[in-house]
Design an enzyme around this catalytic site. Structure first.
Site, PDB file in Angstrom:
ATOM      1  CG  ASP A  93      -6.377   4.721  11.893  1.00 35.39           C
ATOM      2  OD1 ASP A  93      -5.358   4.471  11.244  1.00 35.39           O
ATOM      3  OD2 ASP A  93      -7.372   3.975  11.891  1.00 35.39           O
ATOM      4  CB  CYS A 141      17.272  -7.821  13.370  1.00 39.27           C
ATOM      5  SG  CYS A 141      15.516  -7.885  13.783  1.00 39.27           S
ATOM      6  CB  CYS A 183       9.307  -7.765  11.274  1.00 38.10           C
ATOM      7  SG  CYS A 183      10.349  -6.669  10.302  1.00 38.10           S
ATOM      8  CB  CYS A 229       5.588 -11.432   7.676  1.00 41.83           C
ATOM      9  SG  CYS A 229       3.996 -11.066   6.891  1.00 41.83           S
ATOM     10  CB  CYS A 283      -0.694  -6.825   5.628  1.00 38.28           C
ATOM     11  SG  CYS A 283      -0.670  -6.528   7.397  1.00 38.28           S
ATOM     12  CB  CYS A 330      -1.664  -9.769  12.171  1.00 43.13           C
ATOM     13  SG  CYS A 330      -0.190 -10.828  12.191  1.00 43.13           S
ATOM     14  CB  CYS A 341       5.591  -7.714  11.886  1.00 39.93           C
ATOM     15  SG  CYS A 341       4.340  -6.423  11.968  1.00 39.93           S
ATOM     16  CB  CYS A 400       9.997  -6.088  16.844  1.00 41.33           C
ATOM     17  SG  CYS A 400      11.075  -4.651  16.820  1.00 41.33           S
TER      18      CYS A 400
HETATM   19  C1  B12 Z   1      -3.521   1.857   5.682  1.00 40.04           C
HETATM   20  C2  B12 Z   1      -3.046   1.492   7.076  1.00 40.04           C
HETATM   21  C3  B12 Z   1      -2.848   0.129   7.337  1.00 40.04           C
HETATM   22  C4  B12 Z   1      -2.887  -0.930   6.247  1.00 40.04           C
HETATM   23  C5  B12 Z   1      -1.573  -0.901   5.462  1.00 40.04           C
HETATM   24  C6  B12 Z   1      -0.344  -0.774   6.361  1.00 40.04           C
HETATM   25  C7  B12 Z   1       0.945  -0.496   5.638  1.00 40.04           C
HETATM   26  N1  B12 Z   1       2.045  -0.723   6.350  1.00 40.04           N
HETATM   27  O1  B12 Z   1       0.986  -0.038   4.514  1.00 40.04           O
HETATM   28  C8  B12 Z   1      -3.123  -2.227   7.081  1.00 40.04           C
HETATM   29  C9  B12 Z   1      -4.622  -2.506   7.186  1.00 40.04           C
HETATM   30  C10 B12 Z   1      -2.420  -3.473   6.569  1.00 40.04           C
HETATM   31  C11 B12 Z   1      -2.604  -1.781   8.442  1.00 40.04           C
HETATM   32  C12 B12 Z   1      -2.187  -2.673   9.411  1.00 40.04           C
HETATM   33  C13 B12 Z   1      -1.711  -2.276  10.639  1.00 40.04           C
HETATM   34  N2  B12 Z   1      -1.762  -1.074  11.173  1.00 40.04           N
HETATM   35 CO1  B12 Z   1      -2.223   0.512  10.160  1.00 40.04          CO
HETATM   36  N3  B12 Z   1      -2.532   2.120   9.288  1.00 40.04           N
HETATM   37  C14 B12 Z   1      -2.833   2.476   8.067  1.00 40.04           C
HETATM   38  C15 B12 Z   1      -2.980   3.995   7.924  1.00 40.04           C
HETATM   39  C16 B12 Z   1      -4.464   4.334   7.985  1.00 40.04           C
HETATM   40  C17 B12 Z   1      -2.377   4.596   6.672  1.00 40.04           C
HETATM   41  C18 B12 Z   1      -0.931   4.147   6.361  1.00 40.04           C
HETATM   42  C19 B12 Z   1      -0.536   4.619   5.003  1.00 40.04           C
HETATM   43  O2  B12 Z   1      -1.032   4.164   4.010  1.00 40.04           O
HETATM   44  N4  B12 Z   1       0.345   5.610   4.925  1.00 40.04           N
HETATM   45  C20 B12 Z   1       0.729   6.169   3.641  1.00 40.04           C
HETATM   46  C21 B12 Z   1       2.156   5.832   3.432  1.00 40.04           C
HETATM   47  C22 B12 Z   1       2.564   6.373   2.073  1.00 40.04           C
HETATM   48  O3  B12 Z   1       2.805   6.449   4.523  1.00 40.04           O
HETATM   49  P1  B12 Z   1       4.185   6.026   5.001  1.00 40.04           P
HETATM   50  O4  B12 Z   1       4.268   4.545   5.096  1.00 40.04           O
HETATM   51  O5  B12 Z   1       4.629   6.804   6.199  1.00 40.04           O
HETATM   52  O6  B12 Z   1       4.871   6.635   3.688  1.00 40.04           O
HETATM   53  C23 B12 Z   1       6.120   7.033   3.559  1.00 40.04           C
HETATM   54  C24 B12 Z   1       6.893   5.833   3.468  1.00 40.04           C
HETATM   55  O7  B12 Z   1       6.547   5.068   2.318  1.00 40.04           O
HETATM   56  C25 B12 Z   1       8.207   6.460   3.394  1.00 40.04           C
HETATM   57  N5  B12 Z   1       9.092   5.360   3.672  1.00 40.04           N
HETATM   58  C26 B12 Z   1       8.829   4.049   3.531  1.00 40.04           C
HETATM   59  N6  B12 Z   1       9.796   3.322   3.977  1.00 40.04           N
HETATM   60  C27 B12 Z   1      10.713   4.155   4.425  1.00 40.04           C
HETATM   61  C28 B12 Z   1      11.914   3.899   5.003  1.00 40.04           C
HETATM   62  C29 B12 Z   1      12.695   4.959   5.385  1.00 40.04           C
HETATM   63  C30 B12 Z   1      14.009   4.650   6.025  1.00 40.04           C
HETATM   64  C31 B12 Z   1      12.261   6.269   5.187  1.00 40.04           C
HETATM   65  C32 B12 Z   1      13.119   7.400   5.570  1.00 40.04           C
HETATM   66  C33 B12 Z   1      11.022   6.509   4.610  1.00 40.04           C
HETATM   67  C34 B12 Z   1      10.277   5.436   4.236  1.00 40.04           C
HETATM   68  O8  B12 Z   1       8.024   7.319   2.336  1.00 40.04           O
HETATM   69  C35 B12 Z   1       6.586   7.634   2.271  1.00 40.04           C
HETATM   70  C36 B12 Z   1       6.358   9.053   2.009  1.00 40.04           C
HETATM   71  O9  B12 Z   1       5.699   9.751   3.040  1.00 40.04           O
HETATM   72  C37 B12 Z   1      -2.196   4.493   9.189  1.00 40.04           C
HETATM   73  C38 B12 Z   1      -2.684   5.815   9.761  1.00 40.04           C
HETATM   74  C39 B12 Z   1      -2.096   6.999   9.019  1.00 40.04           C
HETATM   75  N7  B12 Z   1      -2.935   7.987   8.742  1.00 40.04           N
HETATM   76  O10 B12 Z   1      -0.917   7.044   8.727  1.00 40.04           O
HETATM   77  C40 B12 Z   1      -2.381   3.314  10.173  1.00 40.04           C
HETATM   78  C41 B12 Z   1      -1.246   2.935  11.144  1.00 40.04           C
HETATM   79  C42 B12 Z   1       0.060   2.959  10.376  1.00 40.04           C
HETATM   80  N8  B12 Z   1      -1.554   1.573  11.519  1.00 40.04           N
HETATM   81  C43 B12 Z   1      -1.311   1.318  12.734  1.00 40.04           C
HETATM   82  C44 B12 Z   1      -1.419   0.022  13.317  1.00 40.04           C
HETATM   83  C45 B12 Z   1      -1.394  -0.057  14.842  1.00 40.04           C
HETATM   84  C46 B12 Z   1      -1.515  -1.107  12.513  1.00 40.04           C
HETATM   85  C47 B12 Z   1      -1.351  -2.572  12.953  1.00 40.04           C
HETATM   86  C48 B12 Z   1      -0.194  -2.784  13.954  1.00 40.04           C
HETATM   87  C49 B12 Z   1      -2.682  -3.115  13.543  1.00 40.04           C
HETATM   88  C50 B12 Z   1      -2.662  -4.592  13.884  1.00 40.04           C
HETATM   89  N9  B12 Z   1      -2.080  -5.003  15.020  1.00 40.04           N
HETATM   90  O11 B12 Z   1      -3.183  -5.399  13.154  1.00 40.04           O
HETATM   91  C51 B12 Z   1      -1.077  -3.262  11.583  1.00 40.04           C
HETATM   92  C52 B12 Z   1       0.419  -3.357  11.282  1.00 40.04           C
HETATM   93  C53 B12 Z   1       0.722  -3.946   9.955  1.00 40.04           C
HETATM   94  C54 B12 Z   1       2.030  -3.403   9.397  1.00 40.04           C
HETATM   95  N10 B12 Z   1       3.141  -4.065   9.707  1.00 40.04           N
HETATM   96  O12 B12 Z   1       2.004  -2.368   8.736  1.00 40.04           O
HETATM   97  C55 B12 Z   1      -0.750   2.514  13.466  1.00 40.04           C
HETATM   98  C56 B12 Z   1       0.761   2.356  13.622  1.00 40.04           C
HETATM   99  C57 B12 Z   1       1.340   2.861  14.924  1.00 40.04           C
HETATM  100  C58 B12 Z   1       2.834   2.701  14.924  1.00 40.04           C
HETATM  101  N11 B12 Z   1       3.421   2.376  16.049  1.00 40.04           N
HETATM  102  O13 B12 Z   1       3.465   2.872  13.920  1.00 40.04           O
HETATM  103  C59 B12 Z   1      -1.195   3.681  12.536  1.00 40.04           C
HETATM  104  C60 B12 Z   1      -0.257   4.877  12.509  1.00 40.04           C
HETATM  105  C61 B12 Z   1      -2.603   4.122  13.018  1.00 40.04           C
HETATM  106  C62 B12 Z   1      -2.560   4.958  14.296  1.00 40.04           C
HETATM  107  N12 B12 Z   1      -3.150   6.126  14.270  1.00 40.04           N
HETATM  108  O14 B12 Z   1      -1.999   4.604  15.302  1.00 40.04           O
HETATM  109  N13 B12 Z   1      -2.581  -0.450   8.550  1.00 40.04           N
END
Ligand code: B12
Length: 258
Positions: A93, A150, A153, A157, A172, A200, A203, A207
């Protein structure tokens, strides 16, 4: 690794290098990092453990940061004994690694429209952690695939935070529950309507790919579930501890006024 996490895979560091997240932990990355061992830690419990639930499911179990890091650090120690000339750094994380992306590349699942990793066995109810190393390992480097799209989510939301572009962090509801200070009237309304004190799950709950998600086998998660928080309750060892009492008490008080 099978003792550390029930689901894991490897992707090359090169594939995620351009998308690293700026954070303090970035300084712990090994110089010349080559491979990322990505691990999933499932956390879904039996339905009976969610009675009177007023927080997100991920927060019901013991703090995953601790659990994942303990397990990954144990793996690092063993790997260091086998390969003393190499470096191994564990993250969960609070990580420079875009974890969903790394997990998809490691072949562990697909990216949901809700931006989360969806695995075949455990659905999206998994935490992600990883070991970054300068050791060259056989990498999966799978094609990143999307969910069935589908749109459930997105439609469900309550904050309209999900679109084809990704999740709008400023909207979010999970992020709103973490916000410090005074919430806007709109944010308060959303929180009251959803009835969740922390995080929350909407979503994920809607699913269809989560329909048959398997329950966790991780002992540390099975042993001390706490599905309901009340004013004055202990925060120690929980995923919301870092945010502090003020924010938790504010959220609880919002739900008292419904
Ligand atoms: C900041 C963060 C949040 C923020 C923003 C979330 C967001 N979706 O942007 C907030 C606080 C809202 C949040 C909420 C939640 N989070 Co959070 N969060 C993070 C954190 C710390 C960083 C995510 C981030 O900013 N990544 C940077 C972006 C740029 O990365 P990326 O999305 O992979 O980026 C790529 C995409 O944009 C991609 N891309 C985007 N779309 C698509 C589509 C396709 C087809 C392709 C090929 C590529 C692609 O290109 C980018 C280049 O790399 C991660 C941990 C981590 N270090 O990753 C946990 C993490 C994602 N969170 C997690 C969790 C559990 C949650 C929650 C479920 C918690 C809850 N129940 O409330 C919610 C879910 C909300 C949601 N639907 O996202 C877990 C997810 C586990 C999983 N199964 O995926 C993580 C991985 C933490 C962990 N170690 O387990 N979170």
């Amino acid at each position: 690794m099978d003792e550390i996490a029930p689901l894991w895979g490897i992707c090359s560091f090169d594939k995620i290098k351009s998308g690293l997240i700026e954070c303090r932990a970035k300084s712990r990355l090994p110089e010349n990092a080559k491979s990322v061992i990505v691990a999933c830690f499932p956390y879904l419990l039996d339905k009976s453990e969610y009675k009177n639930l007023n927080i997100s499911k991920y927060a019901v179990v013991t703090d995953y940061h601790e659990v994942a890091l303990n397990r990954l650090n144990t793996a690092c120690e063993k790997l260091k004994m086998l390969y003393p000339e190499h470096e191994f750094a564990a993250f969960a994380d609070n990580s420079p690694v875009p974890e969903v992306r790394a997990a998809c590349l490691a072949g562990l699942g697909v990216r949901g429209l809700n931006s989360l990793l969806i695995t075949e066995k455990y659905g999206s109810f998994v935490f992600i952690g990883e070991i970054v190393t300068d050791l060259s390992l056989d990498c999966v480097d799978a094609d990143e695939k999307s969910c069935i799209m589908c749109g459930k989510c997105k439609k469900s939301c309550p904050a309209s935070a999900i679109s084809e572009k990704g999740v709008d962090q400023s909207k979010c509801l999970s992020a709103i529950t973490q916000k410090k200070g005074v919430l806007s009237a709109e944010e308060e309304k959303l929180m009251k309507e959803c009835g969740c004190v922390w995080g929350c799950d909407i979503c994920q709950d809607v699913c269809p790919m989560n329909k048959n998600a398997a329950i966790t086998e991780i002992e540390e998660f099975l042993c001390a579930p706490a599905p309901h928080i009340t004013s004055g309750c202990g925060l120690e060892g929980r995923a919301y501890e870092w945010r502090g009492r003020k924010v938790i008490e504010r959220n609880i008080s919002l739900h008292k006024n419904i």
